[in-house]
Write a protein that holds these residues in place. Structure first.
Motif, PDB file in Angstrom:
ATOM      1  N   UNK A  46       0.866  -1.175   0.000  1.00  0.00           N
ATOM      2  CA  UNK A  46       0.000   0.000   0.000  1.00  0.00           C
ATOM      3  C   UNK A  46       0.901   1.221   0.000  1.00  0.00           C
ATOM      4  N   UNK A  47       0.839   1.983  -1.070  1.00  0.00           N
ATOM      5  CA  UNK A  47       1.673   3.169  -1.190  1.00  0.00           C
ATOM      6  C   UNK A  47       0.801   4.327  -1.639  1.00  0.00           C
ATOM      7  N   UNK A  48       1.176   5.500  -1.235  1.00  0.00           N
ATOM      8  CA  UNK A  48       0.435   6.696  -1.634  1.00  0.00           C
ATOM      9  C   UNK A  48       0.795   7.848  -0.743  1.00  0.00           C
ATOM     10  N   UNK A  49       0.219   8.998  -1.067  1.00  0.00           N
ATOM     11  CA  UNK A  49       0.507  10.187  -0.294  1.00  0.00           C
ATOM     12  C   UNK A  49       0.081  10.022   1.156  1.00  0.00           C
ATOM     13  N   UNK A  50       0.728  10.774   2.012  1.00  0.00           N
ATOM     14  CA  UNK A  50       0.339  10.780   3.419  1.00  0.00           C
ATOM     15  C   UNK A  50      -1.108  11.229   3.536  1.00  0.00           C
ATOM     16  N   UNK A  51      -1.849  10.522   4.365  1.00  0.00           N
ATOM     17  CA  UNK A  51      -3.219  10.934   4.655  1.00  0.00           C
ATOM     18  C   UNK A  51      -4.282  10.414   3.715  1.00  0.00           C
ATOM     19  N   UNK A  52      -3.930   9.546   2.749  1.00  0.00           N
ATOM     20  CA  UNK A  52      -4.953   9.053   1.832  1.00  0.00           C
ATOM     21  C   UNK A  52      -5.760   7.900   2.408  1.00  0.00           C
ATOM     22  N   UNK A  53      -5.298   7.301   3.504  1.00  0.00           N
ATOM     23  CA  UNK A  53      -6.089   6.269   4.166  1.00  0.00           C
ATOM     24  C   UNK A  53      -5.545   4.868   4.068  1.00  0.00           C
ATOM     25  N   UNK A  54      -4.260   4.711   3.876  1.00  0.00           N
ATOM     26  CA  UNK A  54      -3.677   3.363   3.778  1.00  0.00           C
ATOM     27  C   UNK A  54      -3.887   2.583   5.072  1.00  0.00           C
ATOM     28  N   UNK A  55      -3.561   3.180   6.204  1.00  0.00           N
ATOM     29  CA  UNK A  55      -3.732   2.485   7.489  1.00  0.00           C
ATOM     30  C   UNK A  55      -5.204   2.319   7.833  1.00  0.00           C
ATOM     31  N   UNK A  56      -6.032   3.286   7.478  1.00  0.00           N
ATOM     32  CA  UNK A  56      -7.466   3.173   7.722  1.00  0.00           C
ATOM     33  C   UNK A  56      -8.043   2.012   6.918  1.00  0.00           C
ATOM     34  N   UNK A  57      -7.584   1.853   5.691  1.00  0.00           N
ATOM     35  CA  UNK A  57      -8.013   0.730   4.870  1.00  0.00           C
ATOM     36  C   UNK A  57      -7.627  -0.595   5.525  1.00  0.00           C
ATOM     37  N   UNK A  58      -6.393  -0.682   6.018  1.00  0.00           N
ATOM     38  CA  UNK A  58      -5.956  -1.910   6.689  1.00  0.00           C
ATOM     39  C   UNK A  58      -6.743  -2.159   7.968  1.00  0.00           C
ATOM     40  N   UNK A  59      -7.061  -1.113   8.721  1.00  0.00           N
ATOM     41  CA  UNK A  59      -7.887  -1.278   9.921  1.00  0.00           C
ATOM     42  C   UNK A  59      -9.267  -1.823   9.566  1.00  0.00           C
TER      43      UNK A  59
END
Length: 175
Positions: A46-59
């Motif tokens: 999962x890569x992308x700009x800070x704040x796009x929701x990568x960790x939220x998606x994983x949660x």
């Protein structure tokens, strides 16, 4: 309503040029079944700009993770690098890497003549340009510029291309 129309339009465009697009919202109970074929027995990043929701998606995919998530900085208009390291997580018989976000792109490894190949919709019509080495700027007979004018290539994608090309052109020479 306008944001939804823009999202649908962008989704249709990216699908039309060959990308798989999964539209969802965080918390969607149908999210895992949609993503599972892309994750099963694979290593995914999962890569992308800070704040796009990568960790939220994983949660959402793995609720017991409780990864720390942040807010968008109003001053900077971007995320605040909540994730500080790469972590490999087991999911769907594979591994998913949660990565720190980034705030800018680096074009040091791309030459201006190669950039057009990173825009699939431009690469697909570049052979129709009058000149073989067309950079899609001011050259006469440019098929890419014609496709932008007709709306077959999104103006925003072309604007990004122009911005990236300028950054490559302006960079300091490498020794």
């Amino acid at each position: 309503e306008k944001d939804l129309q823009q999202a649908v339009s962008a989704t249709d465009y990216y699908r039309g040029i060959g990308y798989d697009v999964i539209g969802t919202f965080i918390g969607d109970s149908e999210l895992f079944p949609l993503l599972q074929p892309y994750l099963e027995e694979k290593t995914t990043v999962l890569a992308g700009q800070s704040g796009v929701g990568k960790s939220t998606l994983l949660n959402t995919l793995i609720p017991e993770l409780s990864l720390k998530t942040g807010e968008i900085s109003e001053a900077l208009g971007r995320g605040r690098h909540t994730t500080r390291h790469v972590e490999l997580l087991e999911l769907a018989g594979g591994l998913v890497a949660d990565t720190p976000g980034f705030s800018s792109l680096d074009f040091d490894h791309i030459e201006k003549e190669e950039l057009r190949d990173y825009f699939v919709e431009m690469e697909n019509v570049a052979n129709e340009c009058k000149f073989r080495g067309c950079l899609h700027l001011k050259e006469p007979g440019c098929a890419v510029k014609q496709k932008v004018e007709t709306g077959d290539i999104l103006q925003s994608r072309y604007n990004n291309y122009l911005q990236f090309l300028q950054e490559i052109t302006d960079r300091k020479p490498r020794y």
